[in-house]
Design a protein around this motif. Sequence first.
Motif, PDB file in Angstrom:
ATOM      1  N   HIS A 278     100.348  25.727  92.663  1.00  0.00           N
ATOM      2  CA  HIS A 278     101.017  25.532  93.951  1.00  0.00           C
ATOM      3  C   HIS A 278     102.315  26.322  94.108  1.00  0.00           C
ATOM      4  CE1 HIS A 278      99.040  21.296  94.324  1.00  0.00           C
ATOM      5  NE2 HIS A 278      98.226  22.261  94.701  1.00  0.00           N
ATOM      6  N   PRO A 279     103.197  26.319  93.100  1.00  0.00           N
ATOM      7  CA  PRO A 279     104.504  26.956  93.309  1.00  0.00           C
ATOM      8  C   PRO A 279     104.421  28.401  93.756  1.00  0.00           C
ATOM      9  CG  PRO A 279     104.544  25.620  91.319  1.00  0.00           C
ATOM     10  CD  PRO A 279     103.113  25.673  91.773  1.00  0.00           C
ATOM     11  N   ALA A 280     103.433  29.146  93.261  1.00  0.00           N
ATOM     12  CA  ALA A 280     103.325  30.560  93.623  1.00  0.00           C
ATOM     13  C   ALA A 280     103.010  30.753  95.095  1.00  0.00           C
ATOM     14  CB  ALA A 280     102.248  31.237  92.770  1.00  0.00           C
ATOM     15  N   ALA A 281     102.500  29.710  95.768  1.00  0.00           N
ATOM     16  CA  ALA A 281     102.155  29.817  97.190  1.00  0.00           C
ATOM     17  C   ALA A 281     103.114  29.037  98.076  1.00  0.00           C
ATOM     18  CB  ALA A 281     100.731  29.316  97.417  1.00  0.00           C
ATOM     19  N   PRO A 283     106.702  28.096 100.194  1.00  0.00           N
ATOM     20  CA  PRO A 283     107.534  28.923 101.074  1.00  0.00           C
ATOM     21  C   PRO A 283     108.632  29.677 100.338  1.00  0.00           C
ATOM     22  CG  PRO A 283     107.190  26.742 102.012  1.00  0.00           C
ATOM     23  CD  PRO A 283     106.675  26.691 100.609  1.00  0.00           C
ATOM     24  N   VAL A 284     109.094  29.133  99.209  1.00  0.00           N
ATOM     25  CA  VAL A 284     110.107  29.810  98.386  1.00  0.00           C
ATOM     26  C   VAL A 284     109.544  29.930  96.978  1.00  0.00           C
ATOM     27  CG1 VAL A 284     112.218  29.314  99.671  1.00  0.00           C
ATOM     28  CG2 VAL A 284     111.228  27.540  98.240  1.00  0.00           C
ATOM     29  N   ALA A 285     108.630  30.863  96.811  1.00  0.00           N
ATOM     30  CA  ALA A 285     107.841  30.950  95.579  1.00  0.00           C
ATOM     31  C   ALA A 285     108.708  31.120  94.333  1.00  0.00           C
ATOM     32  CB  ALA A 285     106.840  32.090  95.686  1.00  0.00           C
ATOM     33  N   ALA A 286     109.714  32.005  94.376  1.00  0.00           N
ATOM     34  CA  ALA A 286     110.528  32.264  93.188  1.00  0.00           C
ATOM     35  C   ALA A 286     111.234  30.998  92.729  1.00  0.00           C
ATOM     36  CB  ALA A 286     111.545  33.368  93.487  1.00  0.00           C
ATOM     37  N   VAL A 287     111.794  30.252  93.683  1.00  0.00           N
ATOM     38  CA  VAL A 287     112.481  28.998  93.334  1.00  0.00           C
ATOM     39  C   VAL A 287     111.483  27.990  92.787  1.00  0.00           C
ATOM     40  CG1 VAL A 287     113.804  27.055  94.256  1.00  0.00           C
ATOM     41  CG2 VAL A 287     114.288  29.374  95.048  1.00  0.00           C
ATOM     42  N   SER A 288     110.351  27.858  93.442  1.00  0.00           N
ATOM     43  CA  SER A 288     109.356  26.869  93.021  1.00  0.00           C
ATOM     44  C   SER A 288     108.829  27.149  91.616  1.00  0.00           C
ATOM     45  CB  SER A 288     108.193  26.837  94.014  1.00  0.00           C
ATOM     46  OG  SER A 288     108.610  26.361  95.260  1.00  0.00           O
ATOM     47  N   VAL A 289     108.587  28.433  91.294  1.00  0.00           N
ATOM     48  CA  VAL A 289     108.078  28.789  89.973  1.00  0.00           C
ATOM     49  C   VAL A 289     109.084  28.419  88.883  1.00  0.00           C
ATOM     50  CG1 VAL A 289     107.535  30.750  88.478  1.00  0.00           C
ATOM     51  CG2 VAL A 289     106.491  30.584  90.732  1.00  0.00           C
ATOM     52  N   VAL A 290     110.355  28.762  89.089  1.00  0.00           N
ATOM     53  CA  VAL A 290     111.381  28.453  88.093  1.00  0.00           C
ATOM     54  C   VAL A 290     111.561  26.946  87.952  1.00  0.00           C
ATOM     55  CG1 VAL A 290     113.833  28.651  87.550  1.00  0.00           C
ATOM     56  CG2 VAL A 290     112.584  30.643  88.405  1.00  0.00           C
ATOM     57  N   VAL A 291     111.617  26.241  89.080  1.00  0.00           N
ATOM     58  CA  VAL A 291     111.823  24.788  89.055  1.00  0.00           C
ATOM     59  C   VAL A 291     110.664  24.095  88.347  1.00  0.00           C
ATOM     60  CG1 VAL A 291     111.866  22.738  90.528  1.00  0.00           C
ATOM     61  CG2 VAL A 291     113.351  24.673  91.041  1.00  0.00           C
ATOM     62  N   ASP A 292     109.440  24.540  88.621  1.00  0.00           N
ATOM     63  CA  ASP A 292     108.279  23.925  87.989  1.00  0.00           C
ATOM     64  C   ASP A 292     108.281  24.177  86.481  1.00  0.00           C
ATOM     65  OD1 ASP A 292     105.677  22.492  88.702  1.00  0.00           O
ATOM     66  OD2 ASP A 292     104.938  24.127  87.461  1.00  0.00           O
TER      67      ASP A 292
END
Length: 546
Positions: A278-281, A283-292
């Motif tokens: 999910h994080p890669a898709a 609205p703020v992919a870079a933030v979501s990837v790092v946070v996850d």
Amino acid sequence: MAVMTPRIAAALAAGALAILISPPAPASAHAVLSSSNPIQGAVLASAPAEVVLTFTESVRQVPGKILVLGPDGKRVDKGEPSFAGSVVTIPVDQGGNGTYLVSYRVISADSHPVAGGYTYSVGSPSVAPTLTQNEDTNRVVATAIKVAKYLGYAGLVLVVGPVLVLCLLWPARLSRRRVGAVVWTGMGLVGLATVAAVLLQGPYTAGGGIFDISGGQIRDVLATTFGTAHLVRLGLLLAIALLLRPLLRGPNESGKADQILLLVLGGAALLTWPIAGHPAASPVAAVSVVVDAVHLASMAVWLGGLVMLVGFLLRQANERELGAVLPVWSRWAALAVSSLVLAGTVQALIEVSTPDALVSTTYGRLILAKVGLLALVIAVAWYSRRLVRRRIAADEPHKIRRAVWVELGITAIVLALSAVLVQTTPARTAAANEALGVTTDYYSKEVASNLFKLQVDIDPAGVGNNSIHLYAYDLSGKPLKVVEWKGTAALPANDVAPIEIPLLALTDNHATGELTFSLAGDWQLRFTVRISDIDQATVTATVPVT
């Protein structure tokens, strides 16, 4: 002492049971058809040369899963559909009058399948053709994917926490052999889960059974971001395994440089989980990837440390060693829990988006259940920290051992919820899908000039924000390449002067835009379409807005 105690096995089994009784994932997961041409239920004067599907996010092809059936039940789509981000164009033969069925199954940006269909008619409606193939996701495959993800998370716990404890907290006099068996078990689980995810992705996206795996499907999966992330993970696991061997043999076998490299490789491996989900898709992919990734790391450190405590240190370490280890571990646990809560909060804000979606969607309700269980675990962890601060844990280790068992039992369920969450439509998407799905009012009309025909679709054709889709065709009905699009909207009856409509070209003959109708009434929309350096024409559409 056994490598995996009965209680740890029972905790993991509880988590697996939570997965098995969880609701099945929907067939259409994380994207939705936002518009189409022809639109659902449209009755056209002449047959179109193509069908255009526009989704809410980029999609990829599932071979052989997009088709158009004519009134006689035979396929009228010709050649391969073309994919341009979120837009899919399907060339069709111009058949006879009657009702046509469009059926699609594609892969959304976060690697989940999206399936559906609709009908339109030419001339006059007829009995709709039926589709014999089943587009639902196989329930056994969906469950197997959840179990594989759970095993991967459990493997992370058995690797990350134990390795960190071995590097920084493990008493030198204690043997590492049994801990090594736990770490290798964790590595095996992560590797097994990674391979299983790649093998199952083919039948999952194609709608096949658990044994419907082919070499072609595997090649297609490995060519995607999802497949690349899993391949990279396997390579990193191999490199990590080489660095783990000396560390697990003894304290003097692994140097600081090796441990730093192990940390770097481990961090890189953690990033492959959000990149493939999910994080890669978001609205703020870079933030979501790092946070996850932070969320995963915090979970693995905390739970893996608890496994080391209850499985080894509280049984084998003496009072002096526990007096030195437990205060340090208590601070680590507090930091890991804080990071877990912070990262989870950021994730929820991104994926849930609205308070209503938190209670009205499956994803939101799973988040609430996870938060409730985490709150309970944190309360138990706070009790454990009190024991450590009062030095009761070192003197009476059985008290903290009971508290840790409670933590492990609850968090095994939390891991299961996490495995289900990554297969569940994010609340932000589900809420948007629901809004799109309940829309029944729209405006659709074909207007013509001496140069072209223009299909104008406006949804929902009401006061407030509206989506506009324009499709240009030549006078014979074939797609027409447009050089420039312009549009204005005015409401003469209320003295509303022409307002420019920002239009974005999606394909050569398809443009979209957003427009806010501030008042009800008959709005005059004018579209100027330029098809060459000198050829252009303007058409007008009157849109009744209610």
